[in-house]
Design a protein around this motif. Sequence first.
Motif, PDB file in Angstrom:
ATOM      1  N   THR B  43      45.661 -10.626  15.482  1.00 47.26           N
ATOM      2  CA  THR B  43      46.253 -10.718  16.815  1.00 47.26           C
ATOM      3  C   THR B  43      45.374 -11.531  17.758  1.00 47.26           C
ATOM      4  N   ASP B  71      50.157  -4.502  19.611  1.00 45.72           N
ATOM      5  CA  ASP B  71      49.948  -5.933  19.410  1.00 45.72           C
ATOM      6  C   ASP B  71      51.007  -6.744  20.155  1.00 45.72           C
ATOM      7  N   GLU B 116      53.227 -11.732  12.443  1.00 46.80           N
ATOM      8  CA  GLU B 116      51.997 -11.016  12.065  1.00 46.80           C
ATOM      9  C   GLU B 116      52.384  -9.828  11.223  1.00 46.80           C
TER      10      GLU B 116
HETATM   11 MG   LIG Z   1      47.115  -7.088  14.988  1.00 50.41          MG
END
Ligand SMILES: [Mg+2]
Lengths: 113, 223
Positions: B43, B71, B116
């Motif tokens: 992140t 996140d 992600e």
């Molecule tokens: Mg992360």
Amino acid sequence: MHETALMAGVFDVIEKHTADLTVQRVTKVILVVGEMTNAMPDALEAVFTVFAHGTKVEGAELQIRMIPLTARCTECEWEGSIEQHVFICPHCSSLGLEIKSGRELYVESLEVE
Amino acid sequence: MEIKVNQGILSSNERTALENKKVFDENGLFVINIMGSPGAGKTTVLEKTIDILVNSVKLGVIEGDIYTSKDAQRIEKHGVPVKQINTGGACHLDAGMVSKVLTDFRLSEIELLVIENVGNLVCPVEFNLGEDIKIAVLSITEGDDKPMKYPLIFRESRAVILNKVDLIDFTDVDMNSLRTDIKRINPKIEIFEVSARTGQGINEWSRWLLEKVKDKNVKNAVN
Ligand SMILES: [Mg+2]
Ligand SMILES: Nc1nc2c(ncn2[C@@H]2O[C@H](COP(=O)(O)OP(=O)(O)OP(=O)(O)O)[C@@H](O)[C@H]2O)c(=O)[nH]1
Ligand SMILES: [Zn+2]
């Protein structure tokens, strides 16, 4: 523990191939697992028992056939097994090795009654 | 009686991944799937990357996490559309989860979609999402033995970000052997040494990524 997700895939495949048949019991499942997959045979076996519980697969034998990692050189045609995950051609030092086997994750066959 | 089957156990995920890929291609989207251990810095690297690329390319972000949306909240502050996926226990995203959130984006207005994945060095690799490329983030504090222990993620990734190089003096990591091991597993992989803390290497990585996005846009324009 993504073996749970992988096993869900195994049982999807079993279901699909036994649904329209008069299958009472599945007695054996042959699963093919390549060396370069992130599937651990021990974990697969443990999860298999859990998934099979209370289904027509309960009590079935899970046979896991491991496939070694092999590659082919795109430069010199060399073919052979890959040790220690070194993807450099032992014959011509080329870096262009393609995986031939070792990425398998499939149900090969079932034994049913 | 024996039944011949010969069917892949990931085949339903593969099918959905192909459908996703079709949607991405139709919208001229370049999609990356960022994977790595919990805390590797995925992140943080992404936040720094967004700050560099935000004026050059239209971004969208999908954040995978088991339970939280921490996140996604971090990404939101950088002014790009972001969607959280909670896997509810699963250690990886799958193509179906991604497919479900795609309708939340105006896809035709995005050029680069960053996904992600859940923090995990093992599980996400087997589950294609329909992405163009996979990117591995490995923090050097995890140790230089990781490539040999978890080769598949390095084999499947197009680039690896070796993050937290600002901490090199506090580790016993041998950068040469780390790089050598990664290159043995995947001779064609790009390696970026980065510190998301100091910003070192972020420019170089971002430029490389921008090239990839532009390449795909050009291809789409031609076709
Ligand atoms: Mg992360
Ligand atoms: N020193 C140092 N710390 C870093 C660096 N990059 C990230 N961190 C720190 O590492 C911790 C984890 O970073 P994240 O970016 O949340 O890691 P992640 O990979 O996204 O973690 P998960 O999403 O939970 O898997 C945070 O405290 C960051 O501030 C770096 O380059 N150097
Ligand atoms: Zn060769």
